[in-house]
Design an enzyme around this catalytic site. Structure first.
Site, PDB file in Angstrom:
ATOM      1  N   HIS A  68       0.624  -0.879   0.087  1.00  0.00           N
ATOM      2  CA  HIS A  68       0.056   0.000   0.251  1.00  0.00           C
ATOM      3  C   HIS A  68       1.059   0.936   0.023  1.00  0.00           C
ATOM      4  O   HIS A  68       0.283   1.867  -0.697  1.00  0.00           O
ATOM      5  CB  HIS A  68      -1.214   0.198   1.563  1.00  0.00           C
ATOM      6  CG  HIS A  68      -0.703   0.142   2.778  1.00  0.00           C
ATOM      7  ND1 HIS A  68       0.064  -1.191   3.897  1.00  0.00           N
ATOM      8  CD2 HIS A  68      -0.032   0.715   3.235  1.00  0.00           C
ATOM      9  CE1 HIS A  68       0.241  -1.228   3.889  1.00  0.00           C
ATOM     10  NE2 HIS A  68       1.372  -0.189   5.269  1.00  0.00           N
ATOM     11  N   GLU A 412       1.737 -24.974   3.638  1.00  0.00           N
ATOM     12  CA  GLU A 412       1.119 -24.486   1.835  1.00  0.00           C
ATOM     13  C   GLU A 412       1.257 -22.874   1.486  1.00  0.00           C
ATOM     14  O   GLU A 412       1.593 -22.752   0.664  1.00  0.00           O
ATOM     15  CB  GLU A 412      -0.074 -25.065   2.179  1.00  0.00           C
ATOM     16  CG  GLU A 412      -0.246 -26.352   2.142  1.00  0.00           C
ATOM     17  CD  GLU A 412      -0.842 -26.685   3.727  1.00  0.00           C
ATOM     18  OE1 GLU A 412      -0.724 -27.658   3.874  1.00  0.00           O
ATOM     19  OE2 GLU A 412      -0.996 -26.221   4.992  1.00  0.00           O
TER      20      GLU A 412
END
Length: 668
Positions: A68, A412
Site C-alpha cells: 500500500h 502451504e
C-alpha cells in the site's frame, strides 16, 4: 540528518508521495512519509542495482511487502533513474498508468513483485533468497562468485500479523538465509487505529525464536543508525535479519502524524501544505524535484550501479572461459529456456498399465530432472504422498544449498508464496506439492502467481472422493470449479500416465502462467489412444480419446481425470447394447476455451446434443458443455469416510450408473 542533501532527498520522497496521493484523491501517504529515511538509506548506500538494466541478474532484490506504500517505491524508482517518469507519478492510480495503486510486477520497471496482500511480500522475499542460495551453490566456483546478492524487504505491522509471514519467517530461519534482510516499519498504528487494539506480541523474541538476528533502530529518521543496522545485518551471513525501525506514520503532518487517519487517505490540501512547511520545504510547485537531488541519485545509485554491473559482466565473461558448460547452463536458466531436446526424456506408457497419476507424475519429475537441471521444488510435508521427490537430487538445507528437494514443511501458503519468489528471481523451474483439498491454504499465492504471469507448477494430488477413508475434510469437491474460475491459471486434470506426462511438458513450456496439475491417489488404466494423442490433446484442452465405433455417436461422454477411464468402460458396455457414444477427455477447460470454434465443434459436434459430463467434483460450469439436452454426473455435496470404491459407488460413479444415465438421455 547528517547532510542537507540527504535530508533534501528524503523530503523529496515524502513530498512526491504526498503530491501523487493528493492528485489521485486516493492512496496511503502515512507509510511513505514514515519509512522514507530507511528506504532512502537502503537504496542509496547498500543496494546493488542498475536502473539502466532492471534485469541485471545479480542485482539485489527489493520487495515492498507493505504494498500500500507504493508511492514510496515509485518515488525511489523515479529519482533513481528507472523508466518511471514524472508524468507517471502524476498518473498514480489512474487507468493505463505505470503507477498502479499497489506495485505490479511486469507493469512498472524496477518492481520486483506484485504486493499488497499483506505478508506475501515477506514470503516472496524468502523465496528469492532461497533461489539465490541454490543458484550460488550450483554455479559459483573458486574465484567466481557469480551469484551473491542480497534480498531486502520492507514490511509493516500488518505484514507481521499475517499467518503467511510467520510460516515464511519460520522457514527462512530454519534454512539460515543470511542474505535476507527485512526492514520492519514499526509505527504502532494499523488501519483501524492504534496497534495495541490488536497486536501486542514481542516481535524481537518471536523472530529470535525463528532463528533470525533481530536489530532495532530507535529513531526511524536517523539514517546513521539505520545504516549501522544494515551493516550489521549484512555482516551476519549465518541467519536472516529483521531490523525493527521505529517510525512515525505520516511523519511531519502536524494534525495527522501518528494516527490511523494518515494510513489510507490523502492528507487533504491544507494538511499537505502544513506538512511541507513542517519539512521546511520552500518549493511552491507540486511534484518538484530539486536538481541536486537528481544529481545525488545519479551519483549514489545510477553511476555505481552501472559500474557494478559492468564489473559483474567482466567476471561472467571470465567465468564463461573457465567453465564454459556451466556458464552455458546458467545462461540458459537465466533466460528461462529449457535444454534442447529435453522433452525426449518424458516417459511413454503402454496401454493397459494401471498407475495413479500422482505416481506417473513422480516418474515424470524424475525423468525430466535429469534433463532439466533448473527443476527445483518440493512439497508441504507430503513428498511421499505427492510423489515430488527428485531421487538423488539432494536436500536443500543450510549445509547443502545445491540440493534440489525443498522441504517446505506444513506451510502451504508460505510454499506457494516462496515459489512465486523463486519464479520472480529467475534461473529456476519451480514446483510445489500438496493435497488438492489444501490448495485452499495456498490459494492467495496461486492468485498472485496468475496475476504476475509466473510459470509456477502445482502438484495437487488426492483429487477426489476416491481418497476414501480420510473422509470429507480431505476430499476435494468445489476445488476444480474454484481454480478454473481463476484468470490466467491453467488447470489440467490428466486421465492417465500419458496425459500426465503431456501436462508436465506443457507446464514446463509455459512462460506466462502457472499450471495446476490435479492428480489421482488411486490407480487408473493407461488408455489405448493416449500414447499418440495425449500431448496435442492436452495442449488443446480436450479431444476425442475414444470415438464411437460406428463413426456416428448418438451421445457424447465428457470426462476428466480418473473418470475418463470410467467413461471408456461405460462406452464399451453401451456398445454391447448397440448404443454408440464417443468419449471426450477434457483435461483442461482453459486450454479448450482458447481453441478456435472450428476445433471445439470438431470435439463437441453441435449436432450431437445428448451429452453426459462425468466428474467427481462440483457440477458448476459443466452446463456450458452439455447444453440444454445434456446431463451432469457430478458431486454437489461433501464426501464421506469409507473405502474409495464404496464412496464412488454410493455417489454414482459406476459403469452401471453411467450407462443408465446415458440411456435416460437417449430415452432408452
Amino acid at each position: 540528518m547528517a547532510h542537507s542533501i540527504e535530508e533534501l532527498a528524503i523530503t523529496t520522497i515524502r513530498t512526491l508521495s504526498i503530491d501523487a496521493i493528493e492528485k489521485a484523491k486516493s492512496g496511503h501517504p502515512g507509510m511513505p512519509m514514515g519509512a522514507a529515511p530507511m528506504a532512502y538509506t537502503l537504496w542509496t548506500k547498500f543496494m546493488n542495482h542498475n536502473p539502466a538494466n532492471p534485469n541485471w541478474f545479480n542485482r539485489d532484490r527489493f520487495v515492498l511487502s507493505a504494498g500500500h506504500g507504493s508511492m514510496l517505491l515509485y518515488s525511489l524508482l523515479h529519482l533513481s533513474g528507472y523508466d518511471v517518469s514524472m508524468d507517471d507519478l502524476k498518473q498514480f492510480r489512474q487507468w493505463g498508468s505505470k503507477t498502479p495503486g499497489h506495485p505490479e510486477y511486469g507493469h512498472t520497471p524496477g518492481v520486483e513483485a506484485t504486493t499488497g496482500p499483506l505478508g506475501q511480500g515477506i514470503a516472496m522475499a524468502v523465496g528469492m533468497a532461497m533461489a539465490e542460495r541454490h543458484l550460488a551453490a550450483t554455479y559459483n566456483r573458486d574465484g567466481f562468485e557469480i551469484i551473491n546478492h542480497y534480498t531486502y524487504a520492507i514490511c509493516g505491522d500488518g505484514d507481521l500479523m499475517e499467518g503467511v509471514a510467520s510460516e515464511a519467517a519460520s522457514l527462512a530461519g530454519h534454512l539460515k538465509l543470511g542474505r535476507l534482510i527485512v526492514l520492519y516499519d514499526s509505527n504502532d498504528i494499523s488501519l483501524d487505529g492504534e496497534l495495541n487494539l490488536s497486536f501486542s506480541e514481542n516481535v524481537a523474541q518471536r523472530f529470535q525464536a525463528y532463528g533470525w538476528q533481530y536489530l532495532r533502530v530507535e529513531d526511524g529518521n536517523n539514517i546513521e543508525e539505520i545504516a549501522k543496522a544494515l551493516e550489521e545485518a549484512r555482516a551476519d551471513l549465518s541467519r536472516p535479519t529483521l531490523i525493527e525501525v521505529k517510525t512515525t506514520i505520516g511523519y511531519g503532518a502536524p494534525n495527522k502524524a501518528g494516527t490511523s487517519g494518515v494510513h489510507g487517505a490523502p492528507l487533504g490540501a491544507q494538511e499537505a501544505k502544513l506538512t511541507k512547511e513542517a519539512y521546511r520545504w520552500t518549493f511552491a510547485e507540486d511534484f518538484y524535484v530539486p536538481e541536486e537531488v537528481y544529481a545525488h541519485f545519479r551519483a549514489t545509485v545510477q553511476e555505481p550501479g552501472a559500474k557494478k554491473e559492468a564489473k559483474w559482466n567482466e567476471q561472467l565473461a571470465a567465468y564463461e572461459q573457465a567453465h564454459p558448460e556451466l556458464a552455458a547452463q546458467l545462461k540458459r536458466a537465466i533466460e528461462g529456456k529449457l535444454p534442447d531436446g529435453w522433452e525426449a526424456s518424458l516417459p511413454v506408457y503402454e496401454a493397459g498399465k494401471s498407475l495413479a497419476t500422482r505416481s506417473s507424475s513422480g516418474e515424470v519429475i524424475n525423468a525430466i530432472a535429469k534433463a532439466v537441471p533448473q527443476l527445483f521444488g518440493g512439497s508441504a510435508d507430503l513428498a511421499s504422498s505427492n510423489k515430488t521427490l527428485i531421487k538423488g537430487g539432494g536436500n536443500f538445507l543450510p549445509d547443502s544449498y545445491e540440493g534440489r528437494n525443498v522441504w517446505f514443511g506444513v506451510r502451504e501458503f508460505a510454499m506457494g508464496a516462496a515459489l512465486n519468489g523463486m519464479a520472480l528471481h529467475g534461473g529456476l523451474k519451480v514446483f510445489g506439492g500438496t493435497f488438492f483439498v489444501f490448495s485452499d491454504y495456498l490459494r492467495p499465492a496461486i492468485r498472485l502467481a496468475a496475476l504476475m504471469g509466473l510459470p509456477v507448477i502445482y502438484v495437487l494430488t488426492h483429487d477426489s472422493i476416491a481418497v476414501g477413508e480420510d473422509g470429507p475434510t480431505h476430499e476435494p469437491i468445489e476445488h476444480l470449479a474454484s481454480l478454473r474460475a481463476m484468470p490466467n491459471l491453467s488447470v489440467i486434470r490428466p486421465a492417465d500416465a500419458n496425459e500426465t506426462a503431456a501436462a508436465w511438458r506443457l507446464a514446463l513450456e509455459s512462460t506466462d502462467k502457472p499450471t495446476a496439475l490435479v492428480l489421482t491417489r488411486q490407480d487408473v488404466p493407461t488408455l489405448a489412444a493416449t500414447a499418440e494423442l495425449a500431448y496435442e490433446g492436452v495442449k488443446k484442452g480436450a479431444y476425442v480419446v475414444s470415438p464411437a465405433k460406428n463413426g456416428a455417436p448418438e451421445a457424447l461422454l465428457l470426462a476428466t481425470g480418473s473418470e475418463v477411464g470410467l467413461a471408456v468402460k461405460a462406452q464399451e458396455a453401451l456398445a454391447a447394447e448397440g448404443i454408440h457414444v464417443s468419449v471426450i477427455s477434457m483435461p483442461s477447460w482453459d486450454r479448450f476455451e482458447a481453441q478456435p470454434k472450428s476445433y471445439r465443434d470438431e470435439v463437441l459436434p453441435p449436432a450431437v446434443t445428448k451429452r453426459l459430463a462425468i466428474e467427481m467434483g462440483a457440477s458448476l460450469g459443466w452446463e456450458r458443455y452439455v447444453g440444454a439436452e445434456g446431463d451432469i454426473l457430478a458431486i454437489d455435496r461433501f464426501g464421506a469416510s469409507a473405502p474409495g470404491e464404496k464412496i464412488m459407488a454410493e455417489y454414482g460413479f459406476t459403469v452401471d450408473n453411467v450407462v443408465r444415465r446415458t440411456k435416460a438421455l437417449l430415452g432408452k
